[in-house]
Design an enzyme around this catalytic site. Structure first.
Site, PDB file in Angstrom:
ATOM      1  N   ARG A 147       0.838  -1.198   0.000  1.00 47.07           N
ATOM      2  CA  ARG A 147       0.000   0.000   0.000  1.00 47.07           C
ATOM      3  C   ARG A 147       0.877   1.253   0.000  1.00 47.07           C
ATOM      4  NH1 ARG A 147      -4.440   0.431   4.353  1.00 47.07           N
ATOM      5  NH2 ARG A 147      -2.904  -0.456   5.789  1.00 47.07           N
ATOM      6  N   LYS A 195      -3.290   9.432   4.801  1.00 50.31           N
ATOM      7  CA  LYS A 195      -3.183   8.623   6.013  1.00 50.31           C
ATOM      8  C   LYS A 195      -1.857   7.848   6.036  1.00 50.31           C
ATOM      9  CE  LYS A 195      -5.651   4.610   4.091  1.00 50.31           C
ATOM     10  NZ  LYS A 195      -6.846   3.754   4.182  1.00 50.31           N
ATOM     11  N   HIS A 227      -4.974  -2.879  13.500  1.00 50.03           N
ATOM     12  CA  HIS A 227      -6.311  -3.476  13.485  1.00 50.03           C
ATOM     13  C   HIS A 227      -6.438  -4.465  14.640  1.00 50.03           C
ATOM     14  CE1 HIS A 227      -5.975  -2.230   9.223  1.00 50.03           C
ATOM     15  NE2 HIS A 227      -7.275  -2.038   9.323  1.00 50.03           N
ATOM     16  N   ASP A 282      -8.654   7.066  12.775  1.00 50.48           N
ATOM     17  CA  ASP A 282      -8.811   5.776  12.113  1.00 50.48           C
ATOM     18  C   ASP A 282     -10.000   5.079  12.782  1.00 50.48           C
ATOM     19  OD1 ASP A 282      -8.365   3.606  10.467  1.00 50.48           O
ATOM     20  OD2 ASP A 282      -6.239   3.419  10.934  1.00 50.48           O
TER      21      ASP A 282
END
Length: 232
Positions: free
Chosen positions: A40, A70, A83, A151
């Site tokens: 990413r 971000k 996460h 987030d």
């Protein structure tokens, strides 16, 4: 290619009524970090990443889509996936200014930024989401005048209950609280705590929205060029 790719993505999003994209990822790539950022990232070199971020944002805006940069001030060094885990990074601010913060240099021109659920323990004792110090850094060092977004608050990078997370995020200076898991019972808990965006930042957004004028381009030519380059 960065510009054309994001323009095509933005064009397709606009066709189905979406006008904000939580992209680009401005995080640098580090070999010894968790793979959650991985491909990413635009790469390892801050200056190169910065150039690609700027073009990516331009492509989205030219298609009528707001980008969201971000994860400020950088998730690339993290050895944990926020996460699922709490993450600590011990890099100091002087190093960040020479590396991780460079891809965020265009924030002074942008409307949205998303924070990282990471504790930069050499800079502040608080996780970035709760950090007034990082809020001031965004506003002063990066000259950011737009809206600060958390987030996803259902991620495990934050350990408090949702009500406390919402309150502390607002207290730190966040303008928008992001809740993404779709659980209605959690939404019902935090909805009474939600706050309207202040007039100052709402006016800034409205001004940017008025200036967001999509540019017409030959989409099939873009697709053809990206296909020739092996991007799609």
């Amino acid at each position: 290619l960065s510009y054309l790719t994001s323009y095509l993505i933005g064009y397709e999003l606009k066709q189905i009524g979406i006008d904000v994209n939580f992209s680009p990822v401005c995080d640098l790539f580090f070999d010894n970090a968790h793979e959650i950022i991985g491909d990413r990232s635009f790469g390892k070199k801050p200056e190169n990443v910065n150039k690609l971020v700027i073009q990516y944002c331009k492509g989205l805006k030219d298609s009528g889509i707001f980008p969201v940069l971000k994860h400020y001030p950088g998730h690339g060094r993290s050895k944990k996936d926020t996460h699922n885990d709490v993450s600590y990074i011990r890099t100091n601010l002087a190093t960040l200014k020479k590396t991780d913060l460079i891809p965020f240099s265009s924030l002074k021109e942008e409307t949205f930024v998303m924070l990282a659920h990471i504790n930069y323990s050499a800079i502040d004792n608080e996780v970035v989401t709760y950090s007034k110090k990082f809020n001031r850094l965004l506003r002063d060092y990066n000259d950011f005048k737009g809206l600060i977004i958390t987030d996803d608050i259902s991620m495990k990078g934050l350990t408090d209950n949702l009500e406390i997370i919402v309150k502390r995020s607002y207290e730190a200076g966040c303008n928008v609280i992001l809740h993404c898991n779709g659980k209605i019972d959690e939404m019902e808990k935090i909805y009474p705590l939600s706050k309207p965006i202040s007039k100052k930042y709402l006016n800034y957004f409205n001004d940017k929205y008025k200036r967001l004028e999509p540019k017409t381009m030959q989409i099939e030519n873009i697709r053809r060029e990206l296909k020739n380059e092996g991007i799609i």
